[in-house]
Design a protein around this motif. Structure first.
Motif, PDB file in Angstrom:
ATOM      1  N   GLU A 111      15.990  58.544  63.404  1.00 14.73           N
ATOM      2  CA  GLU A 111      17.341  58.124  63.041  1.00 14.73           C
ATOM      3  C   GLU A 111      17.308  56.941  62.081  1.00 14.73           C
ATOM      4  O   GLU A 111      18.026  56.926  61.063  1.00 14.73           O
ATOM      5  N   ASN A 112      16.467  55.954  62.366  1.00 15.85           N
ATOM      6  CA  ASN A 112      16.391  54.777  61.502  1.00 15.85           C
ATOM      7  C   ASN A 112      15.758  55.090  60.157  1.00 15.85           C
ATOM      8  O   ASN A 112      16.170  54.543  59.130  1.00 15.85           O
ATOM      9  N   VAL A 113      14.740  55.968  60.155  1.00 15.33           N
ATOM     10  CA  VAL A 113      14.133  56.383  58.888  1.00 15.33           C
ATOM     11  C   VAL A 113      15.180  57.043  58.000  1.00 15.33           C
ATOM     12  O   VAL A 113      15.304  56.736  56.805  1.00 15.33           O
ATOM     13  N   GLU A 114      15.943  57.955  58.579  1.00 14.11           N
ATOM     14  CA  GLU A 114      16.936  58.699  57.793  1.00 14.11           C
ATOM     15  C   GLU A 114      18.041  57.782  57.276  1.00 14.11           C
ATOM     16  O   GLU A 114      18.535  57.958  56.161  1.00 14.11           O
ATOM     17  N   ARG A 115      18.414  56.767  58.063  1.00  7.33           N
ATOM     18  CA  ARG A 115      19.416  55.804  57.596  1.00  7.33           C
ATOM     19  C   ARG A 115      18.879  55.003  56.407  1.00  7.33           C
ATOM     20  O   ARG A 115      19.583  54.802  55.405  1.00  7.33           O
ATOM     21  N   PHE A 116      17.642  54.538  56.501  1.00 10.31           N
ATOM     22  CA  PHE A 116      17.020  53.786  55.409  1.00 10.31           C
ATOM     23  C   PHE A 116      16.952  54.654  54.156  1.00 10.31           C
ATOM     24  O   PHE A 116      17.241  54.180  53.044  1.00 10.31           O
ATOM     25  N   GLU A 117      16.590  55.911  54.307  1.00 16.18           N
ATOM     26  CA  GLU A 117      16.496  56.820  53.159  1.00 16.18           C
ATOM     27  C   GLU A 117      17.866  57.059  52.523  1.00 16.18           C
ATOM     28  O   GLU A 117      17.962  57.183  51.290  1.00 16.18           O
ATOM     29  N   ARG A 118      18.917  57.130  53.326  1.00 14.78           N
ATOM     30  CA  ARG A 118      20.264  57.323  52.767  1.00 14.78           C
ATOM     31  C   ARG A 118      20.658  56.154  51.873  1.00 14.78           C
ATOM     32  O   ARG A 118      21.315  56.344  50.842  1.00 14.78           O
ATOM     33  N   VAL A 119      20.255  54.959  52.252  1.00 14.42           N
ATOM     34  CA  VAL A 119      20.639  53.770  51.489  1.00 14.42           C
ATOM     35  C   VAL A 119      19.746  53.569  50.271  1.00 14.42           C
ATOM     36  O   VAL A 119      20.236  53.360  49.154  1.00 14.42           O
TER      37      VAL A 119
END
Length: 288
Positions: free
Chosen positions: A122-130
């Protein structure tokens, strides 16, 4: 405080010791030009005193001043050394807007507050979105700048992601070596703070990681790959040290410095020979 290749200050929260590096970086093949990097310690909005929304607002305001200063300097690259916010859920709050304010290339590395102490999908995907990536590299000025994810040195259930990351890093090192490009390696957590054999702590790589890779073995891989500089954050202290021809630098932050140094960032200027200067640039909300 200015630090150059031949004489620099080693600083910790308790002591400041003058030390002299020996030798110099040998000449590299290929065409290189002087390189300028803005080395920015943890922005970590919400970590600065008094914390909470008031601390977030102050940290954010100070970082917006940093953006103005970096844009005026116009370096080749601005490196953001991780922990972009104090809480990972806040990553999408201001960073999409802030990234558009930079007029120079920006690379951010993932910190433990971005990924979680034990990295999660979840945190990886959030970082990638930003930011558009989890880890990345850039060829610049005859060097290869590689920004990794040091949270893979910590326990995680995302073992497939870790294996993919390790393979990517190995390929980047091989490509740099084939192109005769010296490497500037960057991550949030530094390999060590004082010495390669120091005990495990919150501030360094484990002495032995999952997969039975030791800290010394990992560092030897960096040396063999042609890493000449290692830029990091995480410690909230300015620290400079060198080992096996690799200079390791931790810059000041714009949220909270445990060594009580002023808020700001570092300007790293590297000559084609590998000689360098690492100078402090103060950032304040009011005139000094």
């Amino acid at each position: 405080m200015n630090i150059n290749r031949r004489s620099f200050l080693f600083a910790s929260s308790a002591t400041a010791l003058s030390c002299l590096t020996t030798g110099c970086i040998s000449s590299f093949g290929g065409q290189r030009r002087p390189l300028r990097i803005a080395h920015c310690g943890d922005p970590q909005f919400g970590f600065g005193l008094p914390g909470g929304e008031e601390g977030y607002a102050t940290d954010l305001a100070r970082f917006e001043k940093l953006i103005e200063d970096v844009n005026a300097w116009r370096p080749d690259l601005c490196f953001l050394a991780g922990d972009m916010t104090n809480r990972s859920v806040d990553l999408e709050r201001d960073w999409p807007r802030l990234l558009k304010r930079f007029h120079v290339p920006v690379i951010a590395t993932a910190g433990n507050h971005d990924m979680g102490q034990n990295l999660t999908r979840e945190n990886v995907e959030r970082f990638e979105r930003v930011f558009g990536y989890e880890y990345t590299s850039m060829r610049i000025g005859g060097w290869r700048f590689i920004s990794g994810n040091s949270q893979y040195w910590r326990p995680t259930k995302e073992t497939a992601r870790r294996a993919k990351y390790e393979a990517w890093l190995k390929a980047e090192f091989a490509a740099a070596k084939a192109a005769n490009e010296p490497v500037i390696l960057a991550s949030h957590i530094p390999p060590f703070v004082s010495s390669i054999g120091e005990p495990d702590s919150y501030e360094n790589f484990p002495l032995k990681s999952e997969g039975f890779v030791t800290r010394e073995e990992r560092f030897a891989t960096y040396r063999d790959a042609g890493v000449k500089f290692y830029l990091a954050g995480h410690t909230h202290r300015m620290i400079a040290r060198a080992l096996d021809g690799i200079t390791i630098l931790n810059a000041e932050t714009t949220c909270r410095n445990f060594d009580q140094l002023p808020f700001g960032y570092r300007r790293l200027e590297i000559e084609p020979s590998g000689d360098y200067a690492w100078s402090f640039r103060r950032i304040a909300l009011t005139p000094a």
